[in-house]
Design a protein around this motif. Structure first.
Motif, PDB file in Angstrom:
ATOM      1  N   GLY A   1    -119.582  11.880  52.974  1.00 49.31           N
ATOM      2  CA  GLY A   1    -120.961  12.372  52.725  1.00 49.31           C
ATOM      3  C   GLY A   1    -120.922  13.082  51.368  1.00 49.31           C
ATOM      4  N   SER A   2    -121.819  14.354  51.583  1.00 51.74           N
ATOM      5  CA  SER A   2    -121.860  15.299  50.393  1.00 51.74           C
ATOM      6  C   SER A   2    -120.593  15.853  49.999  1.00 51.74           C
ATOM      7  CB  SER A   2    -123.025  16.311  50.788  1.00 51.74           C
ATOM      8  OG  SER A   2    -122.361  17.151  51.809  1.00 51.74           O
ATOM      9  N   LEU A   3    -119.598  15.830  50.760  1.00 55.82           N
ATOM     10  CA  LEU A   3    -118.461  16.398  50.104  1.00 55.82           C
ATOM     11  C   LEU A   3    -117.349  15.542  49.626  1.00 55.82           C
ATOM     12  CD1 LEU A   3    -117.492  18.878  53.535  1.00 55.82           C
ATOM     13  CD2 LEU A   3    -118.441  19.574  51.198  1.00 55.82           C
ATOM     14  N   MET A   4    -117.844  14.571  49.156  1.00 49.39           N
ATOM     15  CA  MET A   4    -117.263  13.364  48.344  1.00 49.39           C
ATOM     16  C   MET A   4    -117.423  14.051  46.983  1.00 49.39           C
ATOM     17  SD  MET A   4    -117.632   9.589  49.817  1.00 49.39           S
ATOM     18  CE  MET A   4    -119.428   9.445  49.717  1.00 49.39           C
ATOM     19  N   ASP A   5    -118.450  14.967  46.798  1.00 46.41           N
ATOM     20  CA  ASP A   5    -118.609  15.352  45.137  1.00 46.41           C
ATOM     21  C   ASP A   5    -117.646  16.723  45.089  1.00 46.41           C
ATOM     22  OD1 ASP A   5    -119.713  17.046  43.220  1.00 46.41           O
ATOM     23  OD2 ASP A   5    -121.374  15.748  43.178  1.00 46.41           O
TER      24      ASP A   5
ATOM     25  N   GLY B   1    -131.038  12.651  59.186  1.00 43.18           N
ATOM     26  CA  GLY B   1    -131.854  13.067  58.034  1.00 43.18           C
ATOM     27  C   GLY B   1    -131.407  12.431  56.864  1.00 43.18           C
ATOM     28  N   ILE B   2    -131.005  13.512  55.933  1.00 46.46           N
ATOM     29  CA  ILE B   2    -130.413  12.849  54.480  1.00 46.46           C
ATOM     30  C   ILE B   2    -128.782  12.730  54.684  1.00 46.46           C
ATOM     31  CG2 ILE B   2    -132.356  13.685  53.154  1.00 46.46           C
ATOM     32  CD1 ILE B   2    -130.186  15.790  52.177  1.00 46.46           C
ATOM     33  N   TYR B   3    -128.095  13.299  55.903  1.00 50.91           N
ATOM     34  CA  TYR B   3    -126.804  13.409  56.197  1.00 50.91           C
ATOM     35  C   TYR B   3    -126.185  12.121  56.797  1.00 50.91           C
ATOM     36  CZ  TYR B   3    -127.164  17.813  53.845  1.00 50.91           C
ATOM     37  OH  TYR B   3    -127.192  19.109  53.047  1.00 50.91           O
TER      38      TYR B   3
ATOM     39  N   ALA C   1    -125.303   8.397  45.115  1.00 51.57           N
ATOM     40  CA  ALA C   1    -125.945   8.788  43.970  1.00 51.57           C
ATOM     41  C   ALA C   1    -127.212   9.426  43.938  1.00 51.57           C
ATOM     42  CB  ALA C   1    -126.207   7.299  43.211  1.00 51.57           C
ATOM     43  N   ARG C   2    -128.298   9.141  44.960  1.00 49.45           N
ATOM     44  CA  ARG C   2    -129.396   9.592  45.388  1.00 49.45           C
ATOM     45  C   ARG C   2    -129.107  11.170  45.784  1.00 49.45           C
ATOM     46  NH1 ARG C   2    -132.994  10.203  49.447  1.00 49.45           N
ATOM     47  NH2 ARG C   2    -135.243  10.638  48.773  1.00 49.45           N
ATOM     48  N   TYR C   3    -128.359  11.180  46.536  1.00 46.28           N
ATOM     49  CA  TYR C   3    -127.954  12.715  46.916  1.00 46.28           C
ATOM     50  C   TYR C   3    -127.591  13.727  45.759  1.00 46.28           C
ATOM     51  CZ  TYR C   3    -125.615  16.665  49.202  1.00 46.28           C
ATOM     52  OH  TYR C   3    -125.350  17.980  49.491  1.00 46.28           O
TER      53      TYR C   3
END
Length: 202
Positions: free
Chosen positions: A71-75, A105-107, A182-184
């Motif tokens: 998820g977000s931590l791929m960034d 949600g978004i996660y 990409a959207r995140y």
């Protein structure tokens, strides 16, 4: 809505009743839109976990472990910020089996699914303190479990870890869907970095 129902049922609304129903509808709307978003809940829970020390400690003595992020931590910049690293870390491509993705949600959240495969980024978490930060960031909505990670080059990491959904796989909090990375990065990453810079996450 309540006023319409009253009229539909053949009732009459005087001024006082109309005002009372309108105020009740307004209260309902305020209650609905005052609920914190999922992303706000995540930040709040993470900050609370850090302040109260309520997150689960990793087994001691701690040994470095590879983690798969999906998820977000791929960034790398998000991970750098969460762990307070001096520079963005190097991540490798990898995957795990027997999990599928749903959305909170978004996660994204992983739930068991025999034969399914999840791809993500692999990071070597070297210290217990960093692992505690990851636990706080993920909040009590997720729990870490051991996993077998297959790297893109074919190498296998037998004793990896991944954060998965801590609740029931069929929880009403989850919906079907996939994570739009990409959207995140475009719409949510800036606010995450800003909140972290002001101590808003962990």
């Amino acid at each position: 809505t309540m006023i319409k129902q009253t009229l539909r049922d053949g009732g009459e609304c005087d001024a006082a009743t109309t005002r009372q129903l309108a105020e009740r509808n307004l209260d309902m709307l305020k209650a609905k839109f005052s609920q914190p978003s999922v992303i706000q809940q995540k930040f709040s829970l993470a900050a609370e976990a850090k302040a109260n020390g309520t997150f689960t400690n990793p087994p001691l003595p701690y040994a470095p472990r590879h983690l798969l992020f999906y998820g977000s931590l791929m960034d790398p910049e998000i991970l750098q910020t969460v762990l307070n690293l001096p520079e963005a870390p190097s991540l490798r491509d990898g995957s795990i089996k027997d999990y599928t993705m749903r959305m909170w949600g978004i996660y994204p959240a992983l739930v068991p699914s025999k034969g399914s495969r999840i791809e993500g980024k692999v990071y070597l978490c070297e210290t217990a303190q960093h692992f505690l930060h990851l636990i706080a960031y993920e909040t009590g909505a997720y729990q870490w479990v051991p996993c077998r990670i297959e790297l893109q080059n074919g190498d296998i990491i037998e004793r990896g870890r991944v954060f998965v959904w801590a609740g029931k796989p069929d929880s009403k909090e989850l919906i079907d869907g996939s994570f739009d990375f990409a959207r995140y990065q475009q719409y949510f990453k800036p606010s995450v970095l800003k909140k972290q810079a002001h101590g808003g996450i962990i």
